[in-house]
Enzyme design. Structure first.
Site, PDB file in Angstrom:
ATOM      1  N   GLY A  29       0.834  -1.207   0.000  1.00 23.15           N
ATOM      2  CA  GLY A  29       0.000   0.000   0.000  1.00 23.15           C
ATOM      3  C   GLY A  29       0.861   1.246   0.000  1.00 23.15           C
ATOM      4  N   ASP A  83       3.043  -2.888   8.318  1.00 26.48           N
ATOM      5  CA  ASP A  83       2.071  -2.860   7.212  1.00 26.48           C
ATOM      6  C   ASP A  83       1.067  -1.731   7.465  1.00 26.48           C
ATOM      7  OD1 ASP A  83       0.631  -3.546   4.963  1.00 26.48           O
ATOM      8  OD2 ASP A  83       0.243  -5.610   5.566  1.00 26.48           O
ATOM      9  N   ASP A  86      -6.601  -0.279   6.245  1.00 24.26           N
ATOM     10  CA  ASP A  86      -7.682   0.579   5.735  1.00 24.26           C
ATOM     11  C   ASP A  86      -8.498   1.171   6.878  1.00 24.26           C
ATOM     12  OD1 ASP A  86      -7.233   0.127   2.865  1.00 24.26           O
ATOM     13  OD2 ASP A  86      -7.603  -1.946   3.436  1.00 24.26           O
ATOM     14  N   LYS A  96      -8.175  -4.753   6.324  1.00 30.61           N
ATOM     15  CA  LYS A  96      -7.101  -4.637   5.355  1.00 30.61           C
ATOM     16  C   LYS A  96      -7.541  -5.258   4.038  1.00 30.61           C
ATOM     17  CE  LYS A  96      -2.844  -5.491   6.257  1.00 30.61           C
ATOM     18  NZ  LYS A  96      -2.526  -4.347   5.390  1.00 30.61           N
ATOM     19  N   GLY A  97      -6.770  -4.971   2.991  1.00 31.62           N
ATOM     20  CA  GLY A  97      -7.065  -5.583   1.703  1.00 31.62           C
ATOM     21  C   GLY A  97      -7.509  -4.597   0.646  1.00 31.62           C
ATOM     22  N   GLY A  98      -7.481  -3.298   1.003  1.00 30.98           N
ATOM     23  CA  GLY A  98      -7.821  -2.287   0.006  1.00 30.98           C
ATOM     24  C   GLY A  98      -6.926  -2.396  -1.221  1.00 30.98           C
ATOM     25  N   GLY A  99      -5.676  -2.824  -0.992  1.00 32.95           N
ATOM     26  CA  GLY A  99      -4.746  -3.010  -2.103  1.00 32.95           C
ATOM     27  C   GLY A  99      -4.766  -4.421  -2.665  1.00 32.95           C
ATOM     28  N   GLU A 105      -0.716 -10.711   3.244  1.00 31.21           N
ATOM     29  CA  GLU A 105      -0.483  -9.856   4.416  1.00 31.21           C
ATOM     30  C   GLU A 105      -0.820 -10.608   5.700  1.00 31.21           C
ATOM     31  OE1 GLU A 105      -1.219  -5.404   2.557  1.00 31.21           O
ATOM     32  OE2 GLU A 105      -2.953  -6.565   3.205  1.00 31.21           O
TER      33      GLU A 105
END
Ligand code: 5RP
Length: 237
Positions: A29, A83, A86, A96-99, A105
């Protein structure tokens, strides 16, 4: 301070936790990218670390900037993962996981003794769910999996659109070759319950709720970087 400057500030503060000889998980990210940039400067000055990247994108950046890398197969036990996120709440539960890198991750964070999250103030929420929850799913049976995800969420009172993440060339495909569903469930009162229900859907590979994984969040705002610990730890120091 603008959002970019805040990300740099959080990344810089996280660098203080990196010690010579560490095996590092390296996130994905725009905030993690600032961390990689600063880490590379330290490596160029002699810091000795080896990183396990959480995505092909991060691996490419590390290679370009000269950060030594290993695979998780070669180095399955890590000292520290740094890391982005979001969203985070007071328990340091994350979305998480927007990217789109949530599976790697989560595997990398779980293989680490500690996880430090770096974020700007906009990521702090009182309850998770403003950001759509990314759910990585197998391409086989996509429609059935989507229905099962919606049904599972409904069983604990969560609704809202569950949309296949798209790019201009078709569905977004993760580094692991899967698709991502972005679930706009709204406020997630019980992340643990939702996590269990999603894991029980066969086509779900992983979801973006990170529960009990972050040890601290370094959050940068107008006044600079601040370290946030999980609520329970604050109550029982
Ligand atoms: C990628 C992630 C990122 O950490 C998250 O999307 C935050 O990204 P950014 O720092 O660009 O806001 O989970 O899968």
């Amino acid at each position: 301070m603008d959002a970019h400057a805040m990300k740099v500030e959080a990344a810089r503060a996280a660098l203080a936790h990196v010690e010579d000889g560490m095996r590092l998980g390296i996130g994905t990210g725009s905030t993690a990218a600032e961390f990689v940039r600063l880490l590379a400067e330290r490596v160029a000055k002699g810091l000795s670390v080896v990183g396990v990247p959480t995505s092909e994108r991060t691996a490419t950046q590390c290679r370009e900037l000269g950060v030594p890398l290993a695979t998780l197969e070669e180095m399955p036990e890590l000292h520290l993962t740094i890391d982005g996120a979001d969203e985070f709440d007071a328990d340091l539960t994350l979305i998480k996981g927007g990217g789109g890198a949530l599976l790697r991750e989560k595997i990398v964070a779980a293989a680490s003794e500690r996880m430090i999250v770096i974020a700007d103030e906009s990521k702090r929420v009182d309850m998770l769910g403003r950001f759509p929850l990314p759910i990585e799913v197998n391409a086989f049976g996509l429609a059935a999996t989507r229905i099962a995800v919606e049904r599972a969420a409904r069983s604990i009172g969560l609704g809202g659109p569950v949309e296949l993440r798209m790019t201009e060339n078709g569905p977004f495909v993760t580094d692991g070759g899967h698709f991502v569903l972005d679930a706009s469930f709204g406020r997630i009162r019980d992340p643990r319950a939702l996590s269990g229900l999603l894991h029980a859907v066969p086509g779900v590979v992983e979801h973006g709720l990170f529960i009990g994984m972050a040890d601290l969040v370094i959050v940068a705002g107008a006044a600079g970087a601040q370290t946030v610990r999980p609520r329970a730890v604050q109550q029982n120091p």
